[in-house]
Design a protein around this motif. Structure first.
Motif, PDB file in Angstrom:
ATOM      1  N   ALA A 394       5.002  -2.471  51.321  1.00 43.81           N
ATOM      2  CA  ALA A 394       4.804  -3.323  50.143  1.00 43.81           C
ATOM      3  C   ALA A 394       6.113  -3.738  49.480  1.00 43.81           C
ATOM      4  CB  ALA A 394       3.919  -2.604  49.127  1.00 43.81           C
ATOM      5  N   LYS A 397       6.546  -7.037  47.462  1.00 47.80           N
ATOM      6  CA  LYS A 397       5.200  -7.572  47.260  1.00 47.80           C
ATOM      7  C   LYS A 397       4.537  -7.104  45.962  1.00 47.80           C
ATOM      8  CE  LYS A 397       4.435  -7.615  52.278  1.00 47.80           C
ATOM      9  NZ  LYS A 397       3.618  -7.068  53.388  1.00 47.80           N
ATOM     10  N   VAL A 398       5.144  -6.142  45.274  1.00 48.54           N
ATOM     11  CA  VAL A 398       4.554  -5.587  44.052  1.00 48.54           C
ATOM     12  C   VAL A 398       5.451  -5.909  42.869  1.00 48.54           C
ATOM     13  CG1 VAL A 398       3.889  -3.473  42.848  1.00 48.54           C
ATOM     14  CG2 VAL A 398       3.369  -3.740  45.292  1.00 48.54           C
ATOM     15  N   THR A 415      -0.087  -7.677  42.377  1.00 47.65           N
ATOM     16  CA  THR A 415       0.267  -7.839  43.779  1.00 47.65           C
ATOM     17  C   THR A 415      -0.775  -8.734  44.432  1.00 47.65           C
ATOM     18  OG1 THR A 415       0.907  -6.674  45.813  1.00 47.65           O
ATOM     19  CG2 THR A 415      -1.009  -5.828  44.635  1.00 47.65           C
ATOM     20  N   GLN A 416      -0.389  -9.379  45.495  1.00 48.11           N
ATOM     21  CA  GLN A 416      -1.298 -10.244  46.226  1.00 48.11           C
ATOM     22  C   GLN A 416      -2.037  -9.403  47.252  1.00 48.11           C
ATOM     23  OE1 GLN A 416       0.926 -13.598  47.476  1.00 48.11           O
ATOM     24  NE2 GLN A 416      -0.815 -14.998  47.481  1.00 48.11           N
ATOM     25  N   GLY A 417      -3.364  -9.411  47.200  1.00 47.32           N
ATOM     26  CA  GLY A 417      -4.158  -8.586  48.099  1.00 47.32           C
ATOM     27  C   GLY A 417      -4.189  -9.118  49.521  1.00 47.32           C
ATOM     28  N   LYS A 418      -4.848  -8.384  50.368  1.00 43.03           N
ATOM     29  CA  LYS A 418      -4.963  -8.761  51.768  1.00 43.03           C
ATOM     30  C   LYS A 418      -5.671 -10.095  51.930  1.00 43.03           C
ATOM     31  CE  LYS A 418      -5.958  -6.528  56.195  1.00 43.03           C
ATOM     32  NZ  LYS A 418      -6.512  -5.294  56.845  1.00 43.03           N
ATOM     33  N   TRP A 422      -4.408 -12.715  43.944  1.00 40.74           N
ATOM     34  CA  TRP A 422      -3.624 -11.836  43.084  1.00 40.74           C
ATOM     35  C   TRP A 422      -4.528 -10.822  42.399  1.00 40.74           C
ATOM     36  CZ3 TRP A 422       1.499 -11.293  42.970  1.00 40.74           C
ATOM     37  CH2 TRP A 422       2.272 -12.301  43.548  1.00 40.74           C
ATOM     38  N   ALA A 448       0.393  -0.065  47.105  1.00 45.45           N
ATOM     39  CA  ALA A 448       0.387  -0.605  48.473  1.00 45.45           C
ATOM     40  C   ALA A 448      -1.043  -0.748  48.984  1.00 45.45           C
ATOM     41  CB  ALA A 448       1.196   0.303  49.401  1.00 45.45           C
ATOM     42  N   ASN A 451      -2.324  -3.923  47.501  1.00 42.07           N
ATOM     43  CA  ASN A 451      -1.748  -5.025  48.268  1.00 42.07           C
ATOM     44  C   ASN A 451      -2.445  -5.221  49.602  1.00 42.07           C
ATOM     45  OD1 ASN A 451       0.565  -5.565  50.581  1.00 42.07           O
ATOM     46  ND2 ASN A 451       0.712  -6.962  48.831  1.00 42.07           N
ATOM     47  N   CYS A 453      -1.453  -3.759  52.436  1.00 47.08           N
ATOM     48  CA  CYS A 453      -0.604  -3.506  53.585  1.00 47.08           C
ATOM     49  C   CYS A 453      -0.796  -2.078  54.097  1.00 47.08           C
ATOM     50  CB  CYS A 453       0.859  -3.784  53.251  1.00 47.08           C
ATOM     51  SG  CYS A 453       1.598  -2.645  52.047  1.00 47.08           S
TER      52      CYS A 453
END
Length: 455
Positions: A394, A397-398, A415-418, A422, A448, A451, A453
């Motif tokens: 991550a 990304k956070v 954070t932008q999810g899978k 957002w 994470a 997010n 990931c």
């Protein structure tokens, strides 16, 4: 303390994109009326908002989502993973957490979300919101030098970013004026009367000051962590006068400037938006305390801890509809061990940053959130963040505010999810006996997970 940048960086990300203004949903107790804020708010500040769409009374994943099966596959997996990972022994048993969708305001997951815990520096999000709303993003702090009866008085204006170079420029101006008047000797006094006592907040351990947070005064130079920052600044100013050929008579004293004193020099700080940006990136507690006091002044309240916290509560609840259930605030920095905030409240505050209506007012908060793996912020590698096998995916990304006190660690951000959407999240733990770095690794793992990931 990090040097204040001359301008706030351009917006690096805009969670939620250019979406419509969202309709406030009714809370469980019925919708509240939008109230006119009983403080002075700049014309350019955010418009009145109704109650937040996020309900603060969610305690478990089941009650938080109401119908967890209706989540899409990626959110279902995220929620299931969080259900397991929030029980990590490193976090202890006293954990509050929540995840909401920034676009729809839908609660995706919650765990004791309304439980009020010690938030540590996550409290700075509340302070920043109020300061930017009441004072305005373009507000600047002014430090002055005045002269009267043989004394130069250095008058503090609450600028926590004042540097020795700034004082040197004011000293040069003062010296030129003194010499033109045929004066080569002067007394030096400091006026920090803008902020009345007490200078220490309820809940500050003696080990916290003056290094982690100094007694709150309206005058300080180079962020020095000393008990009397005003006299310290006066001493620096006196040395600069002496270096330019002026004899300083006696010790530095406290004195209040009078109307008959003649203005000699002044320095204006950078914009409040720049100061908030740096304060959040570096989690500067001293800046936060100054912002609390000046926010009180901006609302015509006493520049005390009580005056400041009262204004913060009014801004959050009346201006933005943020729930204050369980919210207890005794300072502006989160250093007080008496402070309490639920993860739900922190998520509501962060959700404001994703709303285009508030971009001009609160945009510097969004950009000021530390970024995972970014050097210079409190989520950087120098702090050992996002560097273990589970969370390093991550990095970059956070975007989140950190918080660390003995017995309290928090992380709240976006954070932008899978699924590419957002997510707003907040995690707080209190009372874990694990090693601090281990607790941080566990919380970074939760971020994470949001997010996606760490699937």
């Amino acid at each position: 303390m990090s040097e204040i940048k001359t301008e706030v960086p351009e917006r690096s990300f805009v969670p939620g994109g250019r979406r419509r203004h969202r309709k406030p949903k009714e809370s469980g107790t019925g919708s509240r009326r939008a109230l006119v804020l009983a403080v002075t708010v700049p014309v350019a500040s955010a418009a009145l908002a109704g109650p937040s769409a996020f309900a603060a009374d969610n305690n478990t994943a089941a009650t938080a989502t109401d119908q967890p099966d209706s989540l899409d596959a990626s959110d279902q997996q995220m929620a299931a993973n969080l259900d397991t990972r929030v029980l990590d022994k490193r976090l202890g048993s006293d954990v509050s957490g929540v995840v909401i969708d920034a676009e729809s305001n839908r609660t995706l997951w919650g765990h004791n979300a309304s439980t009020a815990l010690m938030p540590a520096s996550n409290l700075k999000l509340a302070t920043s919101t109020a300061a930017l709303t009441v004072l305005g993003a373009d507000h600047r702090f002014t430090t002055k030098v005045v002269y009267g009866n043989g004394t130069l008085k250095l008058v503090g204006g609450g600028d926590r970013t004042l540097t020795s170079d700034d004082l040197a420029e004011m000293a040069k101006t003062a010296v030129a004026g003194l010499k033109s008047a045929g004066l080569t000797t002067v007394k030096v006094a400091v006026d920090d009367s803008l902020f009345p006592e007490p200078t220490l907040a309820n809940g500050w351990n003696t080990g916290y000051y003056p290094s982690d947070v100094a007694p709150v005064r309206a005058l300080v130079v180079d962020g020095h962590g000393v008990m009397d920052t005003s006299v310290d600044a006066g001493q620096v100013f006196a040395k600069q006068l002496a270096a330019d050929g002026i004899t300083v008579d006696g010790d530095i004293t406290h004195a209040t400037a009078s109307r008959s004193d003649v203005p000699v020099a002044q320095h204006k700080s950078g914009k409040l938006s720049e100061i908030v940006h740096t304060m959040l990136k570096t989690s500067d507690s001293n800046i936060a305390e100054t912002l609390l006091r000046t926010t009180a002044l901006g609302a015509d309240r006493p520049a005390t801890f009580e005056g400041g916290t009262e204004v913060v509560r009014e801004v959050l609840s009346r201006q933005y509809g943020v729930s204050l259930d369980g919210f207890e605030m005794y300072d502006g920095s989160g250093m007080s061990r008496a402070d309490r905030m639920p993860a739900a409240t922190l998520a509501q505050i962060l959700d404001l940053l994703t709303d285009p209506r508030y971009e001009d007012t609160l945009g510097s908060m969004l950009d000021g959130l530390p970024v995972s793996g970014e050097a210079g912020g409190t989520l950087g590698p120098e702090w050992g963040r996002f560097d273990d096998a589970n969370s390093k995916c991550a990095v970059g990304k956070v975007h989140a505010k950190t918080g660390t006190l003995t017995g309290a660690i928090a992380l709240s951000g976006l954070t932008q999810g899978k699924d590419g959407k957002w997510k707003v999240f907040s995690f707080i733990e209190n009372g874990s006996t694990a090693n601090t770095n281990d607790i941080r690794d566990a919380i970074d793992g939760l971020a994470a997970t949001v997010n996606g990931c760490w699937a």
